[in-house]
Design a protein around this motif. Structure first.
Motif, PDB file in Angstrom:
ATOM      1  N   UNK A  70       0.839  -1.203   0.000  1.00 40.98           N
ATOM      2  CA  UNK A  70       0.000   0.000   0.000  1.00 40.98           C
ATOM      3  C   UNK A  70       0.870   1.248   0.000  1.00 40.98           C
ATOM      4  N   UNK A  71       1.987   1.219   0.770  1.00 38.70           N
ATOM      5  CA  UNK A  71       2.889   2.369   0.802  1.00 38.70           C
ATOM      6  C   UNK A  71       3.455   2.664  -0.577  1.00 38.70           C
ATOM      7  N   UNK A  72       3.840   1.604  -1.294  1.00 43.94           N
ATOM      8  CA  UNK A  72       4.408   1.802  -2.631  1.00 43.94           C
ATOM      9  C   UNK A  72       3.354   2.358  -3.591  1.00 43.94           C
ATOM     10  N   UNK A  73       2.126   1.864  -3.518  1.00 43.15           N
ATOM     11  CA  UNK A  73       1.074   2.339  -4.411  1.00 43.15           C
ATOM     12  C   UNK A  73       0.666   3.769  -4.096  1.00 43.15           C
ATOM     13  N   UNK A  74       0.663   4.121  -2.805  1.00 42.47           N
ATOM     14  CA  UNK A  74       0.312   5.486  -2.424  1.00 42.47           C
ATOM     15  C   UNK A  74       1.360   6.472  -2.927  1.00 42.47           C
ATOM     16  N   UNK A  75       2.632   6.089  -2.786  1.00 41.34           N
ATOM     17  CA  UNK A  75       3.709   7.009  -3.158  1.00 41.34           C
ATOM     18  C   UNK A  75       3.939   7.058  -4.658  1.00 41.34           C
ATOM     19  N   UNK A  76       3.410   6.069  -5.407  1.00 42.93           N
ATOM     20  CA  UNK A  76       3.662   5.997  -6.848  1.00 42.93           C
ATOM     21  C   UNK A  76       2.854   7.062  -7.574  1.00 42.93           C
TER      22      UNK A  76
END
Length: 562
Positions: free
Chosen positions: A36-42
């Motif tokens: 989720x962190x990676x998708x939010x920051x992408x």
């Protein structure tokens, strides 16, 4: 092999063996949080499918985030994922809070009905797994987080009110660090962005504070140190046991208090110095107490100087053999024979130079001799501070360790030119300090060691532990691989600074045996923190000694008693 890596039962396996109930893993939750962190920051590309913006709305429930805010939230979630992996309760609370806010937003907002059952399932799953997160927030960290959050809120609200009217929605966005790029506030068009970034930075600070391990504990008090001094004298204690009496260590005792682990916390790593001291039958209990304390405080457990026989007891997953302790058996030691020719010649040179020796207890040093020996120590180190941790005692010749034995060498003018300090542990005697004035007669150290071995033999001590030789397996062989030849050459070139090869060649004169020592730790993910902690502990400056009157740690048995 110079570096040996082995796997022993993990900490979770140790808990399973103790309780019979396996502890459920948390890595799936950590992996989901990291995703989720990676998708939010992408950053979402142009013409991206609608679902790509879903993760951010899943968490925030609002419009797409500004790039800086998305990056900050993604980084915060990545830190939370690490906290999940370490079973921090604050990480679980943070995930629960995000899930609750997202669910409320989904229930009150329009569109995207799929978010409601998904967030409800996430919330229910987190609640059912709450028992996995056993590491609480330390009260000191909690107070710091409250103060930081209050300060950020005051700054945000004050800035908003100072530069113009602001709606309640804008204040909430700014304080949470999740403000959108909406209409500017009256009076200062740049203020929303500045306060939004400040709020994002504040969010990261709060997350780091709440997920930080507990502060290092204060050193043990004198009462605990006296208890450990009794355990050090137990016949089953290791040759490194006396160094548990350093005044910078805290202790974890076994439930029956028949064994203890001495440790120090640095950079969130709790480093135990050697094996537990005391009754071997209680070693496992002391280790369990130490590991339980690490779990509760959120520290990374590690051991510097563990012996091979205790590796399974430590219950940690990674082991590196980094050198050997040099051990001499007084019962089998003799100055005769071709093998000891170098030692005999060295001793004879000191006799020819008029050197005399004396062995006495540290408590029997008079003030004048004490000062002269401290001057020898200072000149020997070139004015540098005393250093060391796992295999060094502190308070050199201050009287705090009165049962230690000091072997002193005098020149023909009766001036001290060298000394060595030894301390007793179980059946053994361990060398703590070896100091010689620059330019003193060659062979003085060999003579003091030989006489100390004889002294220990007369008093029934079965072992004399000398120095520690790093990378001994690499130095003590001629059959080296190409990579090992390169490493050996590097050790030879670095010898003027680390003295590994010189120390090995010196100790080899006495025909010793070798006891492998290991660094034991939990995970390769801890290596960077572990390396920083070990380097600082071994090579950092020892706190200045206190010459004023202070409690004295008196061991239960000293070297003068058979």
């Amino acid at each position: 092999m110079v570096v040996q890596v082995s796997l022993v039962r993990t900490d979770e396996a140790a808990q399973t063996a103790a309780s019979g109930v396996p502890e459920r893993p948390v890595w799936p939750i950590a992996l989901g949080t990291l995703l989720v962190a990676a998708l939010v920051a992408m950053p979402a590309p142009a013409q991206a499918p609608p679902w790509l913006g879903g993760p951010a709305r899943l968490v925030t429930g609002g419009a797409p985030l500004a790039p800086a805010h998305a990056a900050a939230l993604g980084l915060a979630l990545a830190i939370v994922a690490r906290g999940v992996l370490l079973r921090r309760r604050a990480a679980w609370c943070g995930l629960m809070l995000l899930a609750v806010l997202g669910l409320l937003s989904a229930l009150t907002g329009d569109g995207e009905p799929w978010r409601v059952p998904l967030l409800a399932a996430v919330l229910g799953g987190l609640w059912l797994e709450r028992g996995r997160f056993s590491v609480p927030v330390h009260p000191e960290r909690g107070r710091a987080a409250v103060k930081t959050g209050a300060l950020l809120a005051v700054v945000a609200v004050s800035g908003s009110l100072l530069f113009g009217g602001v709606s309640a929605r804008s204040v909430g966005q700014v304080a949470g660090g999740l403000g959108s790029t909406g209409a500017p506030m009256d009076g200062a068009s740049w203020l929303p962005d500045v306060l939004g970034l400040a709020g994002a930075a504040g969010l990261l600070v709060l997350v780091v504070i709440l997920l930080a391990p507990a502060p290092a504990p204060p050193p043990a008090d004198e009462a605990d140190r006296r208890r450990v001094a009794d355990l050090v004298a137990h016949p089953g204690s290791d040759t490194l046991a006396p160094f548990a009496l350093r005044r910078d260590k805290a202790y974890a005792f076994s439930p029956d208090e028949r064994a203890a682990v001495g440790y120090r916390v640095l950079f969130g790593v709790a480093v135990a110095g050697g094996d537990p001291v005391g009754d071997p039958a209680a070693h496992a209990g002391a280790v369990d107490s130490f590991l339980a304390r690490c779990r509760t405080a959120g520290w990374r457990p590690a051991v510097l100087g563990a012996s091979g026989g205790l590796l399974p007891v430590w219950g940690l997953a990674r082991t590196i053999g980094y050198g050997d302790e040099v051990v001499v058996r007084p019962g089998g030691f003799s100055m005769s024979g071709r093998r000891m020719r170098n030692v005999r010649q060295a001793v004879q040179r000191t006799v020819n130079a008029g050197v005399t020796t004396r062995i006495l207890l540290e408590r029997d040093l008079d003030a004048d001799l004490r000062e002269r020996l401290l001057d020898v120590a200072s000149r020997s180190l070139g004015g540098a501070a005393e250093r060391g941790f796992a295999m060094n005692l502190d308070e050199l010749l201050t009287g705090r360790h009165p049962g230690a034995v000091v072997a002193v060498a005098y020149d023909e003018d009766k001036e001290p030119i060298a000394f060595q300090r030894y301390v007793a542990a179980g059946e053994g005697v361990s060398l703590d300090a070896m100091r010689r004035v620059p330019g003193g007669p060659n062979g003085v150290n060999e003579r003091l060691i030989a006489e100390m071995i004889e002294y220990a033999a007369d008093r029934g001590h079965g072992v004399v532990s000398l120095n520690f030789v790093p990378f001994r397996a690499l130095l003590d062989t001629r059959d080296r691989t190409p990579l090992e030849r390169v490493a050996h050459r590097a050790l030879h070139l670095l010898d003027p600074w680390i003295a590994a090869e010189s120390l090995f060649l010196f100790d080899r004169k006495f025909g010793p045996s070798y006891k492998p020592r290991h660094v034991v730790f939990r995970s390769w993910l801890d290596v960077a923190w572990l390396a920083a902690a070990l380097f600082t502990l071994e090579f950092g400056r020892i706190r200045p000694v206190q010459r004023a009157a202070s409690p004295v740690t008196e061991p239960a048995r000293d070297l003068s008693r058979p």
